[in-house]
Scaffold this motif. Structure first.
Motif, short mmCIF file in Angstrom:
data_model
loop_
_atom_site.label_atom_id
_atom_site.label_comp_id
_atom_site.label_asym_id
_atom_site.label_seq_id
_atom_site.Cartn_x
_atom_site.Cartn_y
_atom_site.Cartn_z
N ASP A 56 -14.96 9.25 -6.78
CA ASP A 56 -14.77 8.94 -5.36
C ASP A 56 -13.28 8.77 -5.08
N ARG A 57 -12.91 8.82 -3.80
CA ARG A 57 -11.48 8.86 -3.51
C ARG A 57 -11.19 8.26 -2.15
N ALA A 58 -10.00 7.72 -2.04
CA ALA A 58 -9.50 7.17 -0.78
C ALA A 58 -8.01 7.48 -0.69
N TYR A 59 -7.53 7.75 0.52
CA TYR A 59 -6.15 8.18 0.73
C TYR A 59 -5.67 7.65 2.07
N ILE A 60 -4.47 7.12 2.10
CA ILE A 60 -3.86 6.73 3.37
C ILE A 60 -2.37 7.01 3.32
N ARG A 61 -1.85 7.53 4.44
CA ARG A 61 -0.43 7.82 4.56
C ARG A 61 0.14 7.01 5.71
N LEU A 62 1.25 6.32 5.45
CA LEU A 62 1.87 5.47 6.44
C LEU A 62 3.22 6.03 6.83
N GLU A 63 3.47 6.12 8.10
CA GLU A 63 4.81 6.44 8.58
C GLU A 63 5.43 5.14 9.06
N ILE A 64 6.54 4.76 8.46
CA ILE A 64 7.17 3.47 8.74
C ILE A 64 8.20 3.66 9.85
N CYS A 65 8.03 2.94 10.95
CA CYS A 65 8.95 3.04 12.08
C CYS A 65 10.14 2.09 11.89
N GLU A 110 2.57 -9.42 -15.00
CA GLU A 110 3.42 -8.41 -15.63
C GLU A 110 2.70 -7.07 -15.77
N LYS A 111 1.37 -7.06 -15.57
CA LYS A 111 0.61 -5.82 -15.62
C LYS A 111 0.35 -5.24 -14.22
N VAL A 112 0.85 -5.93 -13.19
CA VAL A 112 0.76 -5.44 -11.82
C VAL A 112 2.07 -4.73 -11.49
N ARG A 113 1.98 -3.55 -10.93
CA ARG A 113 3.20 -2.83 -10.57
C ARG A 113 3.58 -3.16 -9.13
N ARG A 114 4.78 -3.68 -8.94
CA ARG A 114 5.28 -4.04 -7.62
C ARG A 114 6.41 -3.09 -7.25
N ILE A 115 6.29 -2.44 -6.10
CA ILE A 115 7.22 -1.40 -5.69
C ILE A 115 7.92 -1.84 -4.41
N ASN A 116 9.23 -1.90 -4.47
CA ASN A 116 10.02 -2.24 -3.30
C ASN A 116 10.13 -1.01 -2.40
N THR A 117 9.62 -1.11 -1.17
CA THR A 117 9.62 0.04 -0.27
C THR A 117 10.56 -0.15 0.92
N GLN A 118 11.48 -1.10 0.82
CA GLN A 118 12.44 -1.29 1.90
C GLN A 118 13.22 -0.01 2.14
N GLY A 119 13.29 0.40 3.39
CA GLY A 119 14.01 1.62 3.74
C GLY A 119 13.18 2.88 3.66
N CYS A 120 11.97 2.80 3.09
CA CYS A 120 11.12 3.98 2.99
C CYS A 120 10.57 4.36 4.35
N LYS A 121 10.49 5.64 4.61
CA LYS A 121 9.97 6.15 5.88
C LYS A 121 8.51 6.57 5.79
N GLU A 122 8.06 6.84 4.57
CA GLU A 122 6.68 7.31 4.40
C GLU A 122 6.11 6.77 3.09
N ILE A 123 4.89 6.24 3.16
CA ILE A 123 4.21 5.70 1.98
C ILE A 123 2.81 6.28 1.94
N VAL A 124 2.42 6.74 0.78
CA VAL A 124 1.05 7.20 0.54
C VAL A 124 0.44 6.30 -0.53
N MET A 125 -0.77 5.84 -0.30
CA MET A 125 -1.52 5.11 -1.32
C MET A 125 -2.87 5.79 -1.50
N ALA A 126 -3.34 5.83 -2.75
CA ALA A 126 -4.61 6.51 -3.01
C ALA A 126 -5.25 5.95 -4.27
N SER A 127 -6.55 6.16 -4.35
CA SER A 127 -7.26 5.85 -5.59
C SER A 127 -7.01 6.95 -6.61
N ASP A 128 -7.47 6.74 -7.83
CA ASP A 128 -7.23 7.74 -8.88
C ASP A 128 -8.16 8.93 -8.78
#
Length: 249
Positions: free
Chosen positions: A240-249, A177-195
Motif C-alpha cells: 500500500d502507498r501514500a504520497y503528499i507533496r507540499l509547496e511551501i509559501c 537517535e533512530k528517528v531521522r530529523r530533517i531541517n527543511t528551513q528554506g525548502c520550497k517543496e517537500i514530498v513525503m511518502a510511505s515505502d
C-alpha cells in the motif's frame, strides 16, 4: 493534515494471527490510533513530544484491551506498529519514524530497517532459483509468494529489534537517535511518502509511472526493486502507498 502538522502514516503488515478488532487489520488500527495523536498535539511540539504521545496512545489501547506488555516484549510481531513521516509547520522539520521517505527540494531522505535489505536479497535468490529450476512460474508466485514464505520467519524475528535497532511507533519507547530529523528551513517543496513507492519522484504522476514500470518489468520485486514481497494477483501494487507533496509559501 491539521493546521500544524502533515503526516503520512503507514501501518505495518500484520505478522501475527491475532487481530485486535474485528473491523480492521492491525496495521490499519495502528494507523488510526497514531492519526488521533495529531488532533491534540501542540503546534510547537518537538519530535520527542510526538514520539511520546504516539507511544502513549498505543499503550492506552493495549491497557484498555488487557494486552500484556510483558508478552509484547517477547512477541514483538504482535504489536500494533506504524511508520510515520511528519512535517511540522512550526518547526519546519520532517521527522521519519520508521521506514518512510522524503524529498526536500529534490534531496532524498529515508530511514530503512537495517536488516530488510539482507532478508529481501535472500527472498530474491530463492525465487530466482525456483524460476531457474522450473518448479515455479511467475504467475504461480504471483498467486502464492512461496519466496516470502521462506523468509517470513526472519521478518518476524526482526520485529524483536523494533525500537532497538530501528524506530517505529509500537507502544514501546522510541529511541530518538533512530528517528531521522530533517531541517527543511528554506525548502520550497517537500514530498513525503510511505515505502510503497520504491522510486520517489517530485510528483505523484511521476512516482506512479515509475511504480507501473517496475510492476510491469519486475512484478515479483526480485530484480529492479528487491523487496520482501511482490505483486499478488488482484492487488494494484506490491504494497500500500501514500504520497503528499507540499509547496511551501
Amino acid at each position: 493534515m491539521t493546521d500544524d502538522f502533515i503526516a503520512v502514516i503507514d501501518g505495518s503488515t500484520s505478522k501475527a494471527a491475532r487481530q485486535y478488532t474485528p473491523l480492521m487489520r492491525n496495521g490499519r488500527l495502528a494507523m488510526e490510533l497514531v492519526r488521533e495523536v495529531f488532533s491534540s498535539l501542540p503546534p510547537h511540539a518537538s519530535v520527542a513530544d510526538f514520539c511520546v504521545s504516539a507511544t502513549r496512545r498505543i499503550q492506552l489501547f493495549y491497557d484498555s484491551h488487557h494486552i500484556s506488555s510483558e508478552r509484547l516484549k517477547t512477541h514483538a510481531e504482535e504489536r500494533l506498529t506504524a511508520s510515520v513521516a511528519v512535517y511540522s509547520l512550526c518547526r519546519q522539520e520532517v521527522w521519519l519514524v520508521g521506514d518512510c521517505q522524503c524529498l526536500a527540494d529534490g534531496r532524498f531522505y529515508d530511514n530503512p530497517k537495517p536488516m530488510e535489505a539482507r532478508i529481501a536479497s535472500e527472498r530474491s535468490a530463492i525465487i530466482h532459483q525456483m524460476l531457474a529450476d522450473g518448479t515455479h512460474t511467475i504467475s504461480q508466485l504471483m498467486t502464492h509468494d512461496e519466496g516470502r514464505d521462506c523468509i517470513v520467519g526472519q521478518i518476524v524475528e526482526s520485529c524483536k529489534s523494533q525500537n532497538i535497532l530501528f524506530s517505529v511507533v509500537d507502544g514501546f519507547d522510541i529511541p530518538l537517535e533512530k528517528v531521522r530529523r530533517i531541517n527543511t528551513q528554506g525548502c520550497k517543496e517537500i514530498v513525503m511518502a510511505s515505502d510503497g513507492y520504491p522510486f520517489l519522484r517530485g510528483s505523484l504522476a511521476e512516482s506512479e509511472s515509475a511504480l507501473r514500470s517496475l510492476l510491469h518489468d519486475d512484478p515479483l520485486c526480485i530484480e529492479k526493486h528487491i523487496a520482501t514481497k511482490g505483486l499478488l494477483k488482484g492487488n494494484q501494487s506490491f504494497d500500500d502507498r501514500a504520497y503528499i507533496r507540499l509547496e511551501i509559501c
